[in-house]
Design a protein around this motif. Structure first.
Motif, PDB file in Angstrom:
ATOM      1  N   ASP A  79      17.656  -9.380  38.248  1.00 52.25           N
ATOM      2  CA  ASP A  79      16.666 -11.325  38.205  1.00 52.25           C
ATOM      3  C   ASP A  79      17.778 -12.328  37.044  1.00 52.25           C
TER       4      ASP A  79
ATOM      5  N   LYS B   5      14.567 -10.344  44.658  1.00 52.24           N
ATOM      6  CA  LYS B   5      13.337  -9.988  45.628  1.00 52.24           C
ATOM      7  C   LYS B   5      14.721  -8.418  45.529  1.00 52.24           C
ATOM      8  N   ARG B   6      13.091  -7.397  45.830  1.00 57.46           N
ATOM      9  CA  ARG B   6      14.006  -5.907  45.283  1.00 57.46           C
ATOM     10  C   ARG B   6      14.014  -6.126  47.143  1.00 57.46           C
TER      11      ARG B   6
ATOM     12  N   LYS C 212      12.684  -2.851  50.090  1.00 53.75           N
ATOM     13  CA  LYS C 212      11.687  -1.946  50.257  1.00 53.75           C
ATOM     14  C   LYS C 212      12.579  -0.563  50.337  1.00 53.75           C
TER      15      LYS C 212
ATOM     16  N   TYR D 173       4.124  -8.003  41.934  1.00 56.36           N
ATOM     17  CA  TYR D 173       4.418  -7.444  39.874  1.00 56.36           C
ATOM     18  C   TYR D 173       6.308  -8.973  40.085  1.00 56.36           C
ATOM     19  N   PRO D 174       5.291 -10.018  41.060  1.00 49.98           N
ATOM     20  CA  PRO D 174       7.150 -10.750  41.493  1.00 49.98           C
ATOM     21  C   PRO D 174       8.468 -11.021  40.187  1.00 49.98           C
ATOM     22  N   THR D 175       9.364 -10.436  40.749  1.00 47.34           N
ATOM     23  CA  THR D 175      10.258 -11.041  40.009  1.00 47.34           C
ATOM     24  C   THR D 175      11.526 -11.977  40.658  1.00 47.34           C
TER      25      THR D 175
ATOM     26  N   SER E 106       4.233  -4.287  45.710  1.00 52.43           N
ATOM     27  CA  SER E 106       6.069  -4.987  45.463  1.00 52.43           C
ATOM     28  C   SER E 106       4.982  -6.627  45.043  1.00 52.43           C
ATOM     29  N   SER E 107       3.736  -7.308  45.828  1.00 50.49           N
ATOM     30  CA  SER E 107       3.855  -8.265  46.201  1.00 50.49           C
ATOM     31  C   SER E 107       2.865  -8.744  44.276  1.00 50.49           C
TER      32      SER E 107
END
Length: 290
Positions: free
Chosen positions: A64, A256-257, A259, A251-253, A248-249
């Motif tokens: 991040d 982007k990770r 999937k 837990y926004p970071t 994932s939506s």
């Protein structure tokens, strides 16, 4: 045999140093001894030590933070490997380099093989991919080992995070729609050593990119379930927390990770007879990850 290890204080580097310290002539350096983004320092150390093998375990891994520290991420993950490969080529050494699943966009539904199209989504993945390309441009004798979801005794990782959080909360929400293969750092170290031994014995002549992760593939949620189960069995916790799966939506970071981080490990089995990491077995030593 002479081996140079960079990133000796990291998750994999520290275990490489421990496993190799009595097996060869070893020079293991952390950032305080070698900043791999400093070309002159890299050339000097490699030229003076003259290793047969360079294992680059140094990396910028703050996924991040990389979004706001692009220059630093590229300096360590791209320039550093480039300088190491250049230095290795000068003296005829082999370079082995650790890369990541983040070089893929993670949107494909199939398991990723080494020859599938790359498409990193964030700065971290882009910097690691640039490092891969730089190595291939600077030398012919290289191994790039892509791995994912690394955990172990040293550094920051998901296992340690879960063991810390469970002491603070009774309920924990974990992303359940990202899938990959948790990989024990000690198994990565063993794999790199086996590859060196194979090359040294003359059994190997196929350079390039290899995938190595743990099996079976799971979601982060399923991995957390396994962690807490082992933690309870080893009395590290008194009870398993209330665990919920979130998308994932939720837990926004900043970055982007992917999937899908499932990497196909067929090639490394065929070329080196190396099996995937048994992460469930490694978790049985969870007391070491506190």
């Amino acid at each position: 045999m002479r081996i140079l290890i960079t990133g000796s204080q990291g998750q994999v580097g520290s275990l490489l140093e421990k496993k190799l310290r009595d097996e060869c002539e070893l020079l293991a350096v952390g950032r305080e001894k070698l900043d791999i983004s400093d070309r002159n320092s890299v050339i000097e150390i490699v030229t003076n030590f003259k290793p047969d093998y360079i294992i680059n375990a140094a990396a910028y891994t703050a996924v991040d933070k990389a979004e706001s520290e692009e220059a630093l991420a590229f300096a360590i993950n791209s320039d550093g490997p480039s300088f190491l490969a250049e230095a290795a080529n000068r003296i005829g050494a082999v370079i082995l380099h650790i890369s990541t699943d983040y070089v893929f966009d993670g949107n494909d539904e199939s398991i990723y093989t080494e020859n599938m199209s790359v498409g990193p989504q964030g700065i971290y993945g882009k910097s690691k991919l640039a490092g891969e390309k730089a190595i291939a441009e600077k030398t012919d004798k290289y191994i790039i080992l892509r791995t994912a979801w690394v955990f172990g005794e040293c550094g920051h990782n998901f296992v340690k995070t879960m063991l810390r959080i469970v002491k603070e909360r009774d309920s924990i929400a974990v992303v359940g729609d990202q899938y990959g293969g948790p990989t024990y750092a000690g198994d990565i170290a063993d794999t790199l050593i086996k590859m060196v031994e194979s090359i040294a014995s003359g059994k190997h002549s196929r350079w390039g990119i290899y995938h190595y992760t743990g099996m079976p593939y799971v979601s982060w949620y399923e991995f957390a379930e396994a962690i807490f189960s082992q933690a309870l069995e080893h009395t590290l916790i008194k009870k398993v927390p209330s665990l919920s799966s979130i998308p994932s939506s939720a837990y926004p970071t900043p970055a982007k990770r992917p999937k899908n981080s499932r990497l196909d490990c067929t090639k490394i089995k065929e070329q080196f007879d190396i099996e995937p990491s048994d992460w469930k077995l490694a978790l049985k030593e969870i007391s070491n990850y506190k």
